[in-house]
Design an enzyme around this catalytic site. Structure first.
Site, short mmCIF file in Angstrom:
data_model
loop_
_atom_site.label_atom_id
_atom_site.label_comp_id
_atom_site.label_asym_id
_atom_site.label_seq_id
_atom_site.Cartn_x
_atom_site.Cartn_y
_atom_site.Cartn_z
N GLU A 26 0.85 -1.19 0.00
CA GLU A 26 0.00 0.00 0.00
C GLU A 26 0.89 1.24 0.00
O GLU A 26 2.01 1.21 0.53
CB GLU A 26 -0.89 -0.02 1.26
CG GLU A 26 -1.77 1.21 1.41
CD GLU A 26 -2.87 1.05 2.47
OE1 GLU A 26 -2.94 -0.02 3.10
OE2 GLU A 26 -3.64 2.01 2.64
N ASN A 71 -6.66 1.51 2.75
CA ASN A 71 -7.38 2.77 2.96
C ASN A 71 -6.93 3.84 1.97
O ASN A 71 -7.71 4.71 1.59
CB ASN A 71 -7.16 3.25 4.39
CG ASN A 71 -7.71 2.27 5.42
OD1 ASN A 71 -8.55 1.44 5.09
ND2 ASN A 71 -7.23 2.36 6.65
N ASN A 171 -12.04 -0.70 -1.02
CA ASN A 171 -11.42 -1.28 0.17
C ASN A 171 -12.25 -0.95 1.41
O ASN A 171 -12.62 0.21 1.62
CB ASN A 171 -10.02 -0.69 0.36
CG ASN A 171 -9.34 -1.21 1.62
OD1 ASN A 171 -9.00 -2.38 1.70
ND2 ASN A 171 -9.18 -0.34 2.61
N GLU A 172 -12.56 -1.97 2.20
CA GLU A 172 -13.22 -1.80 3.51
C GLU A 172 -14.28 -0.70 3.48
O GLU A 172 -14.24 0.24 4.29
CB GLU A 172 -12.17 -1.51 4.60
CG GLU A 172 -11.22 -2.68 4.80
CD GLU A 172 -10.31 -2.56 6.02
OE1 GLU A 172 -10.25 -1.49 6.64
OE2 GLU A 172 -9.66 -3.57 6.34
N TYR A 243 -7.04 -9.05 11.39
CA TYR A 243 -5.75 -8.94 12.08
C TYR A 243 -5.95 -9.41 13.52
O TYR A 243 -7.01 -9.19 14.09
CB TYR A 243 -5.28 -7.48 12.09
CG TYR A 243 -5.00 -6.91 10.72
CD1 TYR A 243 -3.78 -7.13 10.08
CD2 TYR A 243 -5.96 -6.16 10.05
CE1 TYR A 243 -3.52 -6.60 8.82
CE2 TYR A 243 -5.71 -5.63 8.78
CZ TYR A 243 -4.49 -5.85 8.18
OH TYR A 243 -4.23 -5.33 6.93
N GLU A 291 -6.48 -9.31 3.34
CA GLU A 291 -5.64 -8.71 4.39
C GLU A 291 -5.68 -9.63 5.61
O GLU A 291 -6.76 -9.86 6.17
CB GLU A 291 -6.14 -7.31 4.80
CG GLU A 291 -5.82 -6.25 3.78
CD GLU A 291 -6.16 -4.84 4.25
OE1 GLU A 291 -6.04 -4.55 5.46
OE2 GLU A 291 -6.57 -4.04 3.40
N GLN A 346 1.37 -6.54 5.51
CA GLN A 346 1.70 -6.25 4.14
C GLN A 346 3.06 -6.89 3.82
O GLN A 346 3.45 -7.81 4.54
CB GLN A 346 1.70 -4.75 3.93
CG GLN A 346 0.30 -4.13 4.24
CD GLN A 346 0.13 -2.70 3.78
OE1 GLN A 346 0.97 -2.13 3.10
NE2 GLN A 346 -0.99 -2.09 4.16
O1 AHR Z 1 -3.11 -2.91 6.10
C1 AHR Z 1 -3.32 -1.73 6.81
C2 AHR Z 1 -4.75 -1.24 6.70
O2 AHR Z 1 -5.59 -2.13 7.36
C3 AHR Z 1 -5.33 -1.13 5.32
O3 AHR Z 1 -5.04 0.06 4.69
C4 AHR Z 1 -6.80 -1.25 5.59
O4 AHR Z 1 -7.50 -1.81 4.51
C5 AHR Z 1 -6.91 -2.06 6.84
O5 AHR Z 1 -7.74 -1.50 7.77
#
Ligand code: AHR
Length: 499
Positions: A26, A71, A171-172, A243, A291, A346
């Site tokens: 990113e 993001n 994204n999200e 995560y 992710e 990432q």
């Molecule tokens: O990977 C970091 C961030 O985590 C990304 O930009 C977003 O999509 C997620 O919330």
């Protein structure tokens, strides 16, 4: 303690789509600038790509990399990142509170992908923009020539189209932190219309609908069903993001979170199949877990607002994180019949397996190794090992198996591999594996990571955590016996030996 595993070719979960070993770059922190791209770095090539980073990316054998966000993409004008570099505008990135210099953009990334032997999974901005800019980007990237956008690409020195096959529709979009966040219905409409015109521009592409930003999202479940209900016929995958952290410093609960991960995956499959049934559709929507990782060490680290490429989300991982990352990827593989794409988020510097010093060296973080082993050896098909092993209870979960395991079988290479984590802090697991119909297969390599304090980190100054080889496990009458050290990552490679 003792554990038993039974392995057979018939216990096939599915073929492993190599894109399950994808990652993510990113425009965030030092992922691009100071990560993959650093003109003037002693190892940089004529494009400014860091050679030391490329070398490690190749070791990870990453077949696909999602780009440019995250993001970031929800406020990104892709046109700012193409054409003569000196004419590209500097812009505020509202997602991360930084300044984007745009000296690196689509064509630079595509060139980097070639060098890294990987493909691009491109995301379009459905936050502040929409279908029109998205289809223009497809035309710019994938149309051969003879139109405004394809000829513009050619005028930028890129004669051949990039032919990008996989596209994320935003994204999200469920998250309040997202520029242009939407309700499920608003997003479903935006995604459908974007996907439609993108596919009309290039019918060979596949698109990914944004699922929830995590299982904890307020609208999780409803979001998937409502947005899919609208966009089902035009999209190919739905995304998952997750995560995990160990903020409470309770390692047994931390490692047990793969049980929750497993349920999360299962519920998204159910949501997809519910919509399929409702529509009496013949089409199956698969999953893109685009992710996933451990993320918490760097939370709230201060940085200079509006600076270019400040250190952001620079988690330094420890040994327990490596076991968690291995366990998470094992869990994903156990769903490889439906998870076709996944991205470790990432790749460099930003919550990443590879960590650099701008102007300096590079190091493999602890989480680098389980990912590398799975990505390199876990090809072919995934097999469900039947496991009988002791379980534990912890603060957040009950009946957590001490062993997290999956096996893979690569028919072409005549290789079967067992990947497993022993989650016990203090007990060996004596694992006996009944190899059923794997006649003639013998252990060829037994790799482990063990013996470290759970908080041991790899840093640029000192990187003690790395894999080592063990003596080969014993084989007796088709049963293999391996000793798995406490709190360890293990890879047992079996090769067919011709009599
Ligand atoms: O990977 C970091 C961030 O985590 C990304 O930009 C977003 O999509 C997620 O919330």
């Amino acid at each position: 303690m003792k554990a038993k595993m039974t392995l057979a070719r018939e216990f096939k979960i599915g073929d492993i789509d190599k894109r399950i070993y994808g990652s993510f770059i990113e425009h965030l922190g030092r992922a691009v600038y100071g990560g993959i791209y650093e003109p003037g770095h002693p190892t940089a090539d004529e494009n400014g790509f860091r050679g030391d980073v490329l070398e490690l990316v190749k070791k990870l054998n990453v077949p696909i990399v999602r780009y440019p966000g995250g993001n970031f993409v929800s406020g990104y004008n892709w046109e700012d990142g193409v054409g003569p570099v000196e004419k590209r505008p500097k812009k505020l990135d509202l997602a991360w509170g930084t300044t984007e210099p745009n000296t690196f953009g689509t064509n630079e990334f595509m060139k980097w992908c070639k060098k890294a032997d990987t493909e691009c999974m491109m995301a379009v901005n459905l936050g502040t923009r929409g279908a029109d800019e998205a289809r223009n980007l497809v035309e710019y990237c994938n149309h051969k020539s003879g139109t405004y956008w394809s000829d513009l690409r050619i005028s930028h020195g890129v004669k051949e189209p990039h032919n990008i096959k996989l596209w994320c529709l935003g994204n999200e979009m469920d998250g309040a932190w997202q520029m242009g966040a939407k309700t499920a219905v608003e997003y479903g409409r935006a995604a459908l219309e974007a996907s439609k015109v993108m596919k009309w521009t290039d019918p060979s592409i596949e698109t990914v609908l944004c699922g929830s930003s995590s299982r904890n999202s307020k609208t999780f479940g409803e979001w998937e069903v409502q947005s899919l209900d609208i966009a089902y016929d035009s999209v190919d995958y739905v995304s998952l993001h997750q995560y995990y952290d160990n903020k409470t410093d309770d390692v047994q609960s931390f490692l047990a979170k793969t049980l929750e991960l497993d349920e999360f995956i299962y519920s998204v499959i159910c949501a997809c199949d519910y919509v399929k049934a409702k529509k009496r559709s013949k089409k199956t929507i698969n999953l893109s877990f685009d992710e996933w990782n451990v993320w918490y060490h760097s939370n709230n680290a201060p940085f200079e607002k509006w600076s270019v490429a400040p250190p952001l989300l620079e988690d330094i991982y420890n040994f327990e994180d490596a076991l968690m990352v291995g366990s998470m990827l094992i869990t994903l593989l156990r769903h490889c019949d439906r998870i076709k794409v996944a991205c470790l988020a990432q790749l460099v510097n930003v919550i990443a397996p590879i960590f650099t010093k701008t102007g300096g060296g590079v190091v493999e973080q602890t989480i680098f190794y389980p990912f590398m082993h799975l990505s390199n050896y876990g090809r072919g098909s995934a097999l469900l090992p039947l496991i009988d092993c002791p379980k534990y209870d912890c603060r957040e979960f009950t009946d957590v198996p001490y062993l997290e395991a999956v096996a893979t079988y690569n028919e072409e290479q005549e290789e079967a591999v067992i990947f497993c984590v022993n989650k016990s802090l203090d007990e060996n697991v004596v694992l006996s594996v009944d190899l059923m119909d794997f006649d003639g297969y013998k252990p060829a390599e037994f790799i482990s990571m063990d013996g470290y304090d759970k908080k041991t980190e790899n840093t640029l100054a000192c990187a003690p955590v790395k894999p080592h080889k063990n003596e080969l496990p014993l084989m007796d009458g088709g049963v293999l016996t391996a000793n798995l050290k406490p709190f360890s990552w293990n890879v047992i490679r079996l090769k067919k030996v011709n009599a």
